[in-house]
Design a protein around this motif. Structure first.
Motif, PDB file in Angstrom:
ATOM      1  N   LEU A   1       0.831  -1.206   0.000  1.00  0.00           N
ATOM      2  CA  LEU A   1       0.000   0.000   0.000  1.00  0.00           C
ATOM      3  C   LEU A   1       0.867   1.258   0.000  1.00  0.00           C
ATOM      4  O   LEU A   1       0.588   2.228  -0.709  1.00  0.00           O
ATOM      5  N   GLN A   2       1.922   1.222   0.806  1.00  0.00           N
ATOM      6  CA  GLN A   2       2.839   2.367   0.867  1.00  0.00           C
ATOM      7  C   GLN A   2       3.519   2.588  -0.471  1.00  0.00           C
ATOM      8  O   GLN A   2       3.624   3.728  -0.947  1.00  0.00           O
ATOM      9  N   ASP A   3       3.945   1.506  -1.101  1.00  0.00           N
ATOM     10  CA  ASP A   3       4.566   1.617  -2.431  1.00  0.00           C
ATOM     11  C   ASP A   3       3.557   2.153  -3.449  1.00  0.00           C
ATOM     12  O   ASP A   3       3.907   2.939  -4.336  1.00  0.00           O
ATOM     13  N   SER A   4       2.297   1.745  -3.305  1.00  0.00           N
ATOM     14  CA  SER A   4       1.269   2.203  -4.240  1.00  0.00           C
ATOM     15  C   SER A   4       1.035   3.706  -4.110  1.00  0.00           C
ATOM     16  O   SER A   4       0.908   4.413  -5.117  1.00  0.00           O
ATOM     17  N   LEU A   5       0.990   4.194  -2.865  1.00  0.00           N
ATOM     18  CA  LEU A   5       0.841   5.637  -2.658  1.00  0.00           C
ATOM     19  C   LEU A   5       2.066   6.385  -3.177  1.00  0.00           C
ATOM     20  O   LEU A   5       1.950   7.480  -3.739  1.00  0.00           O
ATOM     21  N   SER A   6       3.230   5.787  -3.004  1.00  0.00           N
ATOM     22  CA  SER A   6       4.454   6.409  -3.521  1.00  0.00           C
ATOM     23  C   SER A   6       4.397   6.525  -5.036  1.00  0.00           C
ATOM     24  O   SER A   6       4.809   7.538  -5.613  1.00  0.00           O
ATOM     25  N   ILE A   7       3.867   5.486  -5.682  1.00  0.00           N
ATOM     26  CA  ILE A   7       3.722   5.519  -7.147  1.00  0.00           C
ATOM     27  C   ILE A   7       2.824   6.680  -7.559  1.00  0.00           C
ATOM     28  O   ILE A   7       3.142   7.429  -8.496  1.00  0.00           O
ATOM     29  N   VAL A   8       1.711   6.846  -6.858  1.00  0.00           N
ATOM     30  CA  VAL A   8       0.780   7.948  -7.165  1.00  0.00           C
ATOM     31  C   VAL A   8       1.477   9.298  -7.018  1.00  0.00           C
ATOM     32  O   VAL A   8       1.384  10.169  -7.892  1.00  0.00           O
ATOM     33  N   GLU A   9       2.188   9.479  -5.911  1.00  0.00           N
ATOM     34  CA  GLU A   9       2.832  10.766  -5.639  1.00  0.00           C
ATOM     35  C   GLU A   9       4.008  11.029  -6.586  1.00  0.00           C
ATOM     36  O   GLU A   9       4.194  12.150  -7.058  1.00  0.00           O
ATOM     37  N   ILE A  10       4.799   9.993  -6.859  1.00  0.00           N
ATOM     38  CA  ILE A  10       5.931  10.173  -7.780  1.00  0.00           C
ATOM     39  C   ILE A  10       5.426  10.431  -9.190  1.00  0.00           C
ATOM     40  O   ILE A  10       6.029  11.184  -9.956  1.00  0.00           O
ATOM     41  N   ASP A  11       4.282   9.818  -9.524  1.00  0.00           N
ATOM     42  CA  ASP A  11       3.679  10.073 -10.834  1.00  0.00           C
ATOM     43  C   ASP A  11       3.281  11.542 -10.970  1.00  0.00           C
ATOM     44  O   ASP A  11       3.471  12.151 -12.033  1.00  0.00           O
TER      45      ASP A  11
ATOM     46  N   ARG B   1      12.538   5.012 -10.910  1.00  0.00           N
ATOM     47  CA  ARG B   1      12.078   4.734  -9.549  1.00  0.00           C
ATOM     48  C   ARG B   1      10.647   4.200  -9.546  1.00  0.00           C
ATOM     49  O   ARG B   1      10.336   3.230  -8.854  1.00  0.00           O
ATOM     50  N   ILE B   2       9.772   4.827 -10.339  1.00  0.00           N
ATOM     51  CA  ILE B   2       8.370   4.410 -10.367  1.00  0.00           C
ATOM     52  C   ILE B   2       8.225   3.034 -11.018  1.00  0.00           C
ATOM     53  O   ILE B   2       7.358   2.248 -10.641  1.00  0.00           O
ATOM     54  N   ALA B   3       9.093   2.727 -11.979  1.00  0.00           N
ATOM     55  CA  ALA B   3       9.053   1.405 -12.625  1.00  0.00           C
ATOM     56  C   ALA B   3       9.418   0.309 -11.626  1.00  0.00           C
ATOM     57  O   ALA B   3       8.789  -0.759 -11.597  1.00  0.00           O
ATOM     58  N   LEU B   4      10.436   0.579 -10.789  1.00  0.00           N
ATOM     59  CA  LEU B   4      10.853  -0.398  -9.780  1.00  0.00           C
ATOM     60  C   LEU B   4       9.756  -0.605  -8.741  1.00  0.00           C
ATOM     61  O   LEU B   4       9.476  -1.739  -8.331  1.00  0.00           O
ATOM     62  N   LEU B   5       9.130   0.499  -8.308  1.00  0.00           N
ATOM     63  CA  LEU B   5       8.043   0.395  -7.339  1.00  0.00           C
ATOM     64  C   LEU B   5       6.858  -0.383  -7.913  1.00  0.00           C
ATOM     65  O   LEU B   5       6.265  -1.223  -7.238  1.00  0.00           O
ATOM     66  N   GLN B   6       6.520  -0.083  -9.175  1.00  0.00           N
ATOM     67  CA  GLN B   6       5.394  -0.763  -9.815  1.00  0.00           C
ATOM     68  C   GLN B   6       5.660  -2.257  -9.931  1.00  0.00           C
ATOM     69  O   GLN B   6       4.768  -3.085  -9.704  1.00  0.00           O
ATOM     70  N   SER B   7       6.903  -2.594 -10.263  1.00  0.00           N
ATOM     71  CA  SER B   7       7.278  -4.005 -10.362  1.00  0.00           C
ATOM     72  C   SER B   7       7.147  -4.685  -8.997  1.00  0.00           C
ATOM     73  O   SER B   7       6.652  -5.820  -8.897  1.00  0.00           O
ATOM     74  N   ARG B   8       7.575  -3.969  -7.942  1.00  0.00           N
ATOM     75  CA  ARG B   8       7.498  -4.536  -6.585  1.00  0.00           C
ATOM     76  C   ARG B   8       6.043  -4.720  -6.148  1.00  0.00           C
ATOM     77  O   ARG B   8       5.701  -5.723  -5.515  1.00  0.00           O
TER      78      ARG B   8
ATOM     79  N   MET C   1      -7.488   2.922  -0.873  1.00  0.00           N
ATOM     80  CA  MET C   1      -6.534   3.771  -0.164  1.00  0.00           C
ATOM     81  C   MET C   1      -6.012   4.883  -1.072  1.00  0.00           C
ATOM     82  O   MET C   1      -5.814   6.014  -0.628  1.00  0.00           O
ATOM     83  N   THR C   2      -5.815   4.571  -2.336  1.00  0.00           N
ATOM     84  CA  THR C   2      -5.361   5.592  -3.282  1.00  0.00           C
ATOM     85  C   THR C   2      -6.413   6.681  -3.445  1.00  0.00           C
ATOM     86  O   THR C   2      -6.110   7.877  -3.414  1.00  0.00           O
ATOM     87  N   ALA C   3      -7.686   6.256  -3.602  1.00  0.00           N
ATOM     88  CA  ALA C   3      -8.779   7.225  -3.742  1.00  0.00           C
ATOM     89  C   ALA C   3      -8.924   8.049  -2.467  1.00  0.00           C
ATOM     90  O   ALA C   3      -9.155   9.263  -2.518  1.00  0.00           O
ATOM     91  N   TYR C   4      -8.788   7.396  -1.327  1.00  0.00           N
ATOM     92  CA  TYR C   4      -8.900   8.098  -0.033  1.00  0.00           C
ATOM     93  C   TYR C   4      -7.806   9.150   0.103  1.00  0.00           C
ATOM     94  O   TYR C   4      -8.058  10.278   0.537  1.00  0.00           O
ATOM     95  N   TRP C   5      -6.598   8.802  -0.293  1.00  0.00           N
ATOM     96  CA  TRP C   5      -5.492   9.759  -0.220  1.00  0.00           C
ATOM     97  C   TRP C   5      -5.710  10.928  -1.179  1.00  0.00           C
ATOM     98  O   TRP C   5      -5.581  12.092  -0.791  1.00  0.00           O
ATOM     99  N   GLU C   6      -6.056  10.625  -2.430  1.00  0.00           N
ATOM    100  CA  GLU C   6      -6.161  11.685  -3.439  1.00  0.00           C
ATOM    101  C   GLU C   6      -7.366  12.600  -3.208  1.00  0.00           C
ATOM    102  O   GLU C   6      -7.312  13.779  -3.545  1.00  0.00           O
ATOM    103  N   ASN C   7      -8.442  12.061  -2.633  1.00  0.00           N
ATOM    104  CA  ASN C   7      -9.650  12.863  -2.453  1.00  0.00           C
ATOM    105  C   ASN C   7      -9.755  13.498  -1.069  1.00  0.00           C
ATOM    106  O   ASN C   7     -10.421  14.522  -0.919  1.00  0.00           O
TER     107      ASN C   7
END
Length: 361
Positions: A39-49, A170-177, A198-204
């Motif tokens: 979940l943490q990696d997923s939020l990181s992907i959103v933010e790095i994106d 960095r985002i490619a490595l996180l997405q792979s993980r 969790m992504t929707a909750y963070w972004e909204n």
């Protein structure tokens, strides 16, 4: 339907949406340690994106600026060729003594009327020469400045390109993980659902709430100098050195008096760090940071976010850096006393201490 009613309905809908997100959080079972990391990696992907989008826009802007500067430089170089010829002609006339000959003619005038006429012509010519040389110098300096700007823009563009490539890697490595973790999960579909929620909750909700709290803190910090002045014993003078000591409980009381948002949060001063922790509704937030003394562009004590944890998930450095950029949580001693300069800042257990020196320069 008039404009005021439309605005009111829009505001109500926005409020309902936020309340819905705040009070209807993901209802799935508490995630395991491995799932929390995903979940943490997923939020990181959103933010790095988001950071990649920002960098890409910056790259586009810099590229346009570089092209404009190079176009301007080409025009300036063409003008300089013309100006160089004109300036060279003027300088040759002085070197060859042509202006001296003209002055001799003026001095050899046979009547006052002829003398005045020749002298006016002589002054007109000299003034024209000066204008030509000054215009050449001005254009030359302008061209040199544009050349430096082109070089600077090129360097900035290369830095941005490097940063963009690094973030994409960095985002490619996180997405792979994340993909590997989801596929290895006992219930991949449920985990994907949790990631989406969790992504929707963070972004909204998360982004809005975090920004709101940082904005409130930045506004409160503007009134900190006035608060310090009102605290008896907070400032102690020893010769040219003034020591400001802010107790943890006083700082929390100050923030709560500035904004009721801070009724749900507590600021802790520890050795070389500050911790902010609290909960409002379903949002849990923890911020860890520290102060540094800076002298450029002006003397200031700036706050740096070292960790940002939202509902147990740590957000990446790109989010922390953006918050630092968007919200100024610094303390500016000269707002307290105009003729001082901060020389030291440190946090101890329960205490924030700042040393100032008298500075009349």
């Amino acid at each position: 339907m008039n404009k005021r009613i439309k605005i009111t309905i829009s505001t109500l809908l926005t409020t309902i949406m936020l309340l819905t997100f705040i009070y209807v959080r993901p209802t799935l079972a508490a995630p395991s340690h491995e799932e929390s990391q995903i979940l943490q990696d997923s939020l990181s992907i959103v933010e790095i994106d988001h950071e990649i989008e920002r960098i890409s826009q910056e790259q586009h802007t810099l590229l346009q600026r570089q092209q404009e500067l190079r176009s301007n430089l080409t025009v300036q170089q063409e003008q300089m060729t013309i100006q160089r010829k004109r300036a060279g002609s003027v300088l040759r006339s002085y070197y060859m003594g042509e202006r001296d000959k003209l002055l001799s003619v003026v001095l050899g005038a046979k009547s006052i009327r002829q003398l005045l006429s020749l002298y006016d012509y002589y002054l007109l010519l000299i003034n024209h020469d000066q204008d030509v040389l000054q215009e050449y110098e001005s254009n030359y300096q302008s061209m040199r400045k544009t050349e430096q700007q082109v070089t600077q823009a090129s360097m900035e563009l290369e830095t941005v390109k490097t940063n963009l490539l690094a973030q994409r890697k960095r985002i490619a490595l996180l997405q792979s993980r994340v993909n590997d973790g989801v596929n290895a999960s006992n219930d991949p579909d449920t985990l994907r659902k949790l990631i989406g929620e969790m992504t929707a909750y963070w972004e909204n909700v998360g982004v809005y709430e975090v920004n709101k709290h940082f904005k409130a803190l930045a506004q409160a910090m503007q009134n900190l100098p006035q608060f310090i002045q009102q605290q008896q014993g907070a400032m102690v003078t020893n010769g040219k050195v003034i020591t400001i000591s802010i107790r943890e409980e006083d700082f929390n009381r100050f923030l709560k008096s500035e904004n009721e948002l801070f009724n749900h949060f507590n600021f802790t001063f520890a050795q070389d760090r500050i911790v902010v922790e609290g909960q409002q509704g379903t949002m849990k937030l923890r911020v860890e940071g520290h102060y540094t003394l800076e002298n450029e562009p002006k003397n200031a004590i700036l706050f740096h976010v070292d960790r940002l944890v939202f509902n147990g998930l740590e957000l990446p450095d790109t989010t922390r850096n953006k918050l630092e950029k968007d919200f100024d949580l610094g303390f500016y001693p000269q707002q307290l006393i105009s003729y001082v300069k901060a020389t030291e800042v440190r946090t101890l257990a329960g205490m924030l201490e700042v040393k100032l020196e008298l500075n009349f320069k």
